[in-house]
Design an enzyme around this catalytic site. Structure first.
Site, PDB file in Angstrom:
ATOM      1  N   LYS A  95     -52.184 -39.540   2.644  1.00 44.75           N
ATOM      2  CA  LYS A  95     -52.058 -38.494   3.826  1.00 44.75           C
ATOM      3  C   LYS A  95     -50.515 -38.311   4.024  1.00 44.75           C
ATOM      4  CE  LYS A  95     -53.289 -38.389   8.651  1.00 44.75           C
ATOM      5  NZ  LYS A  95     -53.899 -39.139   9.786  1.00 44.75           N
TER       6      LYS A  95
ATOM      7  N   GLU B 257     -32.312 -50.403 -11.580  1.00 50.93           N
ATOM      8  CA  GLU B 257     -31.013 -50.891 -11.032  1.00 50.93           C
ATOM      9  C   GLU B 257     -31.234 -52.280 -10.652  1.00 50.93           C
ATOM     10  OE1 GLU B 257     -28.677 -48.620  -8.109  1.00 50.93           O
ATOM     11  OE2 GLU B 257     -30.177 -47.039  -8.171  1.00 50.93           O
TER      12      GLU B 257
ATOM     13  N   THR C  15     -61.282 -40.377  13.540  1.00 49.93           N
ATOM     14  CA  THR C  15     -61.301 -39.316  14.693  1.00 49.93           C
ATOM     15  C   THR C  15     -62.680 -38.507  14.276  1.00 49.93           C
ATOM     16  OG1 THR C  15     -58.991 -38.997  14.495  1.00 49.93           O
ATOM     17  CG2 THR C  15     -60.223 -36.906  14.759  1.00 49.93           C
TER      18      THR C  15
ATOM     19  N   TYR D  76     -56.909 -37.865  22.569  1.00 44.91           N
ATOM     20  CA  TYR D  76     -58.463 -37.952  22.265  1.00 44.91           C
ATOM     21  C   TYR D  76     -58.420 -39.695  21.894  1.00 44.91           C
ATOM     22  CZ  TYR D  76     -57.498 -38.412  17.442  1.00 44.91           C
ATOM     23  OH  TYR D  76     -57.061 -38.725  16.209  1.00 44.91           O
TER      24      TYR D  76
ATOM     25  N   THR E 166     -58.336 -41.496   9.135  1.00 40.67           N
ATOM     26  CA  THR E 166     -57.545 -40.777   7.905  1.00 40.67           C
ATOM     27  C   THR E 166     -56.202 -41.654   7.986  1.00 40.67           C
ATOM     28  OG1 THR E 166     -56.626 -39.155   9.637  1.00 40.67           O
ATOM     29  CG2 THR E 166     -58.358 -38.459   8.204  1.00 40.67           C
ATOM     30  N   ASP E 167     -55.871 -42.342   9.080  1.00 40.77           N
ATOM     31  CA  ASP E 167     -54.700 -43.124   9.080  1.00 40.77           C
ATOM     32  C   ASP E 167     -54.682 -44.073   7.821  1.00 40.77           C
ATOM     33  OD1 ASP E 167     -53.880 -41.771  11.354  1.00 40.77           O
ATOM     34  OD2 ASP E 167     -54.009 -43.390  12.674  1.00 40.77           O
TER      35      ASP E 167
HETATM   36  N1  GLU Z   1     -55.729 -43.008  14.011  1.00 44.75           N
HETATM   37  C1  GLU Z   1     -57.042 -42.463  13.825  1.00 44.75           C
HETATM   38  C2  GLU Z   1     -57.797 -43.084  12.877  1.00 44.75           C
HETATM   39  O1  GLU Z   1     -57.226 -43.200  11.752  1.00 44.75           O
HETATM   40  C3  GLU Z   1     -56.748 -40.974  13.730  1.00 44.75           C
HETATM   41  C4  GLU Z   1     -56.576 -40.496  12.426  1.00 44.75           C
HETATM   42  C5  GLU Z   1     -58.057 -39.785  11.964  1.00 44.75           C
HETATM   43  O2  GLU Z   1     -59.054 -40.137  12.019  1.00 44.75           O
HETATM   44  O3  GLU Z   1     -57.845 -38.498  11.872  1.00 44.75           O
HETATM   45  O4  GLU Z   1     -58.919 -43.320  13.006  1.00 44.75           O
END
Ligand code: GLU
Length: 350
Positions: A186, A307, A34, A47, A113-114
């Site tokens: 995350k 367990e 992103t 986006y 971020t994913d």
């Molecule tokens: N799906 C995107 C990625 O991980 C959006 C998440 C982001 O970058 O914040 O590249």
């Protein structure tokens, strides 16, 4: 003679001045996400990630040139949902080259971020250097109102030039915070304040362009890691099976049929299986497909022999690793051994 002495003195003075004023050499590797995304309008949530190149990212934050001698390269330009083993291997090899052969003082990686936490952990186990390696991304695209990418990139460079960030493993730098590769997760789908450092909290923060470290990780990483990807072209195949009430055994069976090398269970509670899934897991382990039990719970360890009698079935307990990071460690562990006890030892150490 006198003349020669003065020339020498001037030369030494010049070298000292240049040496003192030389800024750390930092390389930025862009991979997309992103931070490089573009939305349809600046106020829209729709986006596409991985649209703008590295130069546009750097142009948005010229202040980083005050911190370091910056150069950059584009490794890939993808949303991090498309991150894969091939890119990880390429990235780890490139970071090692930059730090150990090309004389860079630190590396910043821009990343979606994913799956940032997975890439950070993979690099934590495969980079052979004490120098800072910092991942940064953003939650808002590059053309959004109040885009968070430029500040995150600036802070990441501030971390990369800081001697305080040496020797503490790979870090993520998001929302003014520094998070370590093993514990970072995350936690929110859309908020800027999405990353957390697990039960022990963040490693540090950036304030006014300065890194402040609050604690150091106590697991092995980077230079202490036994994992070496320098000669690897691919990684062992490891899948993740999610646990839930009345779970189907089909996904676990599908991984077995596809001859995966290992399977991680994102189990319920303390890494528990639904009974049908357990039956397939026992058969898989007997065939040499390593089963690692982790948990779908966001906090707490998956304990050995709780367990489930791991000793009896030769399963491995993921301890403090979530399923996606347990997958990373299992892939690397399987490049070294197929002995479940040795793999369990890796989960204790890393
Ligand atoms: N799906 C995107 C990625 O991980 C959006 C998440 C982001 O970058 O914040 O590249």
């Amino acid at each position: 003679m006198k003349h020669l002495k003065s020339i020498l003195l001037v030369a030494v003075a010049l070298l000292v001045t240049v040496g003192l004023s030389a800024k750390p050499k930092i390389r930025i590797i862009a991979t997309g996400g992103t931070i490089a995304g573009i939305s349809t309008t600046s106020a829209s949530s729709a986006y596409t990630a991985g649209q703008v190149g590295i130069q546009t990212l750097l142009d948005a934050v010229p202040q980083i040139l005050n911190l370091a001698d910056i150069s950059g390269e584009q490794l890939v330009n993808i949303g991090s949902q498309d991150m894969n083993d091939e890119v990880w291997l390429k990235l780890a090899k490139r970071v090692n080259e930059l730090l150990n052969k090309e004389g860079y003082d630190g590396v910043v990686i821009t990343h979606g971020t994913d799956t940032m936490e997975e890439t950070a952990y993979f690099l934590n186990l495969t980079v052979k250097s004490d120098k800072p390696v910092i991942l940064a991304g953003s939650m808002r695209p590059s053309n959004a109102i109040s885009a968070d990418g430029p500040a995150n990139l600036y802070n990441a460079v501030a971390a990369a030039v800081s001697p305080k960030c040496r020797g503490i493993g790979v870090l993520c730098c998001m929302n003014n915070q520094l998070l370590d590769a093993k514990t970072v997760i995350k936690t929110h789908t859309i908020d800027c304040d999405t990353f957390e450092g697990g039960p022990s909290g963040i490693i540090g923060y950036i304030y006014n362009g300065e890194a402040h470290i609050l604690q150091t990780p106590n697991n092995k990483h980077t230079k202490e890691s036994v994992f070496d990807v320098s000669k690897l072209e691919k990684l062992p195949k490891v899948g993740i099976v999610y646990g839930y009430a009345n779970a189907s055994a089909l996904p676990m069976q599908a991984f077995v049929d596809a001859k995966f090398d290992g399977i991680v269970l994102a189990g319920v509670g303390d890494g528990n299986f639904y009974k049908d899934v357990f039956e397939v897991a026992v058969k898989a382990q007997n065939k040499g497909i390593q089963i690692v039990r982790s948990s779908r719970c966001p906090t707490g360890p998956t304990c050995l022999n709780s367990e489930v009698d791991d000793e009896k079935y030769h399963f491995v307990a993921a301890l403090n690793l979530n399923p996606q990071k347990a997958r990373v460690l299992l892939m690397l562990a399987l490049t070294k051994t197929h002995d479940w006890k040795e793999i369990q030892e890796f989960f204790l150490e890393y």
